[in-house]
Motif scaffolding. Sequence first.
Motif, short mmCIF file in Angstrom:
data_model
loop_
_atom_site.label_atom_id
_atom_site.label_comp_id
_atom_site.label_asym_id
_atom_site.label_seq_id
_atom_site.Cartn_x
_atom_site.Cartn_y
_atom_site.Cartn_z
N LEU A 149 0.82 -1.21 0.00
CA LEU A 149 0.00 0.00 0.00
C LEU A 149 0.86 1.27 0.00
O LEU A 149 0.52 2.26 -0.64
N LEU A 152 1.95 1.73 -3.49
CA LEU A 152 0.80 2.13 -4.31
C LEU A 152 0.48 3.60 -4.09
O LEU A 152 0.25 4.36 -5.05
N LEU A 153 0.45 4.04 -2.83
CA LEU A 153 0.16 5.43 -2.51
C LEU A 153 1.24 6.36 -3.08
O LEU A 153 0.93 7.45 -3.57
N GLN A 183 -9.77 7.23 -5.29
CA GLN A 183 -9.02 5.99 -5.11
C GLN A 183 -7.88 6.18 -4.12
O GLN A 183 -7.59 5.29 -3.31
N LYS A 186 -9.28 6.08 -0.68
CA LYS A 186 -9.72 4.71 -0.37
C LYS A 186 -8.52 3.86 0.06
O LYS A 186 -8.58 3.15 1.08
N ASP A 187 -7.44 3.93 -0.70
CA ASP A 187 -6.24 3.17 -0.36
C ASP A 187 -5.58 3.69 0.91
O ASP A 187 -5.03 2.92 1.71
#
Length: 313
Positions: A149, A152-153, A183, A186-187
């Motif tokens: 994560l 991803l962020l 999104q 959300k993440d």
Amino acid sequence: MIVNSIKMIFSEVFSILVAQVLHLDFAISAGIVAILTIQPSKRETFSTAIARFYGFVIAIVISFICFKIFGITTLGFFVYLTIYVFICQKFRWYSAIAMNSVLISHFLSIGVMNFHTILNESLIFLIGVLFGILVNLHLHKNTQEMNRLKNLLTKQIQNIIKRMSQRIIDQNLQNYDGKCFIQLNKDFYLAKEIADVNYKNQLKKDDSEIKYLENLGNQIGILYEMYKRVKNIKTQPSTAKIISDFLQKVSEEYPIKNNELLLKEFNSLWKEMKNRPLPQTRQEFEDRAELFTLLELIEEFLCDLRLKAEDDK
């Protein structure tokens, strides 16, 4: 849910079996104690077990005194329960009230409170708590998911900054509607949930993930304000290109461990912006104002990154 159910069944069955092997009275209660000991996380399980242990010791002492004064009767149990509830409320041992009082009620059932019966209830308590703790020892930090994560962020933020850079010099950039923040948020909140679970599944306090996400939350807030400023730009002022290039560089270097060079470059850019000729039209004036506000937000973003880097040291 399935894993939690299996843990409850395992702890209950083995607690009862051990209690029966030791020929303890009320062996079934050991299974109940085990089930009530199991909590969603390792830290909660241990803290609950400790609170209930203190509560159990206090319950034995109070009940012994009450039963000596009033006899092992309903009245004696009522007096014990009244005192015990107040004490548990005082020390916030809420989870200990019902479980420990059930164990104390066993003295009332058999009409005897001596060394043998106290040892019996103590072993029931300890066996149940032990198995309740054992089934949660496997819980640990989900480092792999947290790292996924984080990466991803990071990529999402890099892309957001890159798109800002493009939008400043291209007012017709497609799909520049802010949906990327949906999104991202959300993440981000998923990462916060995992960080909270990771924190609770460690006996040693390590809140580095929580602090990291607090800083990241500040950065996301600043980024959204930057997005709104860029979104409001209707033309391409003469200063747009240099800001666009700078944002492109920020996106390529994010996450920035040492941003002193970027801050120096930003200060030079800021001075150059101030020395540019005044806008000639109302629209250019409004867009230049948006860019100046954007620069203030960029500075805030870079300073926030510097504070984060200092905290990481």
